[in-house]
Design an enzyme around this catalytic site. Structure first.
Site, PDB file in Angstrom:
ATOM      1  CG  HIS A  84      -6.343  -0.202   3.604  1.00  0.00           C
ATOM      2  ND1 HIS A  84      -5.571   0.931   3.463  1.00  0.00           N
ATOM      3  CD2 HIS A  84      -7.309  -0.112   2.648  1.00  0.00           C
ATOM      4  CE1 HIS A  84      -6.046   1.668   2.484  1.00  0.00           C
ATOM      5  NE2 HIS A  84      -7.107   1.062   1.964  1.00  0.00           N
ATOM      6  CB  CYS A  85      -0.888  -1.701   5.886  1.00  0.00           C
ATOM      7  SG  CYS A  85      -1.656  -0.613   7.097  1.00  0.00           S
ATOM      8  CB  ILE A  86      -0.324  -6.321   3.607  1.00  0.00           C
ATOM      9  CG1 ILE A  86      -1.656  -7.055   3.823  1.00  0.00           C
ATOM     10  CG2 ILE A  86       0.359  -6.039   4.941  1.00  0.00           C
ATOM     11  CD1 ILE A  86      -1.476  -8.453   4.425  1.00  0.00           C
TER      12      ILE A  86
ATOM     13  NE  ARG B  86      -3.763   0.200   0.430  1.00  0.00           N
ATOM     14  CZ  ARG B  86      -4.860   0.120  -0.290  1.00  0.00           C
ATOM     15  NH1 ARG B  86      -5.234   1.143  -1.053  1.00  0.00           N
ATOM     16  NH2 ARG B  86      -5.592  -0.992  -0.282  1.00  0.00           N
TER      17      ARG B  86
ATOM     18  N   GLY C 112      -2.057  -3.253   9.027  1.00  0.00           N
ATOM     19  CA  GLY C 112      -3.178  -4.177   8.945  1.00  0.00           C
ATOM     20  C   GLY C 112      -3.411  -4.649   7.526  1.00  0.00           C
TER      21      GLY C 112
END
Length: 354
Positions: free
Chosen positions: A332-334, A86, A330
């Protein structure tokens, strides 16, 4: 060319991820590293139930990735430093003529955190992904990460002062300069500035306040805000303050935000201190939502219900995320969504696959 970053609810061509590789945050023991591989793999397979997944794999991790991921996940090789795609990859946008674009932010290790971050390889990742996706590269001199912005697809962008105005990222830039660049690259006509992020995000392996850990816009005019209801946690005061800021803000149409609390799980601390566990850091996919799970059955179920109401018609799936949060982010970050468009090739070049 006018560019606009569509909302995550826009149809996706695929989701991009990056397979973990050894670095400062992965873990020192075999069991710690295997827990990370398992967590990333679980997210990949959950997303693949809804849309294609392309996993970027460091060449040195090619054999491990093939073994761990199994079938159903496309792999493509590129040297990596980290695995938070992300932030290290591009932010996809759409042109007013329907073409796919990919914003190549400057990445400097979340504000030049050279005591643990490395970005020699990741600095070129956005360009690589853009080429593989068949996207036009949209260059930018702004130091920024995909987790530091949230858009509603209608011109509104959420950001935090401690990221875009961070002296370690953009020394000398003011709000006006940042807003002008977000308008040029993302089509932003209204920027809602939040003062800060969650407490733990300012500790080692933190990003200094990424917005995707605190708030998102499931639809224009609506904000889902992380809520920490327990006064014993420092984020109780933080989230109450952020709610006040959002209630006083307006979106690109000039209307006030409807702010919906998304309470976190009951756990307040882990071995490292106060947790930043939240349900805001979810990924919207075609027909679904991939939500973080924390082993708290009641809180996980409550979050699914709120997310299902915020994203009508989408199936909400919970994936255990504590091993991801332990490393600094989390679900969303990956992940990074690539919006669908008939004007561009959605799939990477088969000859470049691992």
């Amino acid at each position: 060319m006018t560019w606009l970053m569509p909302a995550e609810t826009h149809e996706h061509a695929r989701t991009w991820m990056a397979f973990p590789r050894p670095n400062a945050s992965l873990g020192d023991t075999t069991s710690e590293r295997e827990a990370a591989y398992a967590a990333w793999t679980a997210v990949a397979h959950a997303v693949a139930e809804f849309e294609p997944v392309t996993m970027i794999v460091d060449p040195e991790e090619s054999a491990r990735a093939a073994s761990v991921l199994g079938g159903g996940i496309e792999r493509i090789e590129h040297p990596l430093d980290d695995y938070w795609v992300r932030d290290t990859g591009p932010s996809f946008v759409l042109g007013d003529d329907g073409r796919l674009g990919a914003v190549d932010w400057v990445f400097n290790g979340w504000g030049g955190q050279s005591d643990w971050a490395r970005w020699e390889n990741d600095a070129s990742l956005a360009r690589f992904v853009a080429e593989a996706a068949g996207a036009e590269l949209v260059g930018s001199e702004l130091v920024n990460e995909g987790g530091a912005i949230h858009v509603d697809g209608a011109g509104t962008v959420l950001v935090t002062e401690t990221v875009q105005l961070d002296p370690g990222r953009n020394p000398g830039l003011d709000r006006a300069a940042v807003e002008a660049e977000l308008a040029r690259t993302l089509g932003a006509t209204a920027v809602a500035w939040l003062p800060r992020g969650l407490t733990r995000d300012y500790e080692p392996f933190g990003t200094r306040g990424h917005v995707d850990m605190i708030a998102t816009m499931p639809s224009p005019g609506t904000v889902l805000l992380h809520s920490q209801p327990d006064p014993a946690h420092p984020d109780h005061a933080v989230t109450r303050m952020l709610r006040g800021v959002l209630e006083a803000a307006t979106d690109a149409t000039g209307r006030p935000f409807a702010v919906i609390d998304l309470p976190g799980p009951s756990t307040l601390r882990d071995a490292a201190g106060f947790v930043d566990w939240n349900y805001v850091n979810h990924l919207v996919v075609n027909g679904g939502v991939i939500a973080c799970g924390y082993g708290d059955e009641r809180a996980d179920a409550r979050a699914r219900a709120i997310l299902a109401e915020a994203y009508p018609g989408r199936r909400v799936v919970t994936v255990e995320a504590r091993e991801i949060l332990a490393r600094g982010g989390g679900i969303h970050c990956i992940t990074q969504q690539q919006p669908a468009t008939p004007a561009t090739a959605a799939a990477p070049d088969p000859e470049s696959r691992a």
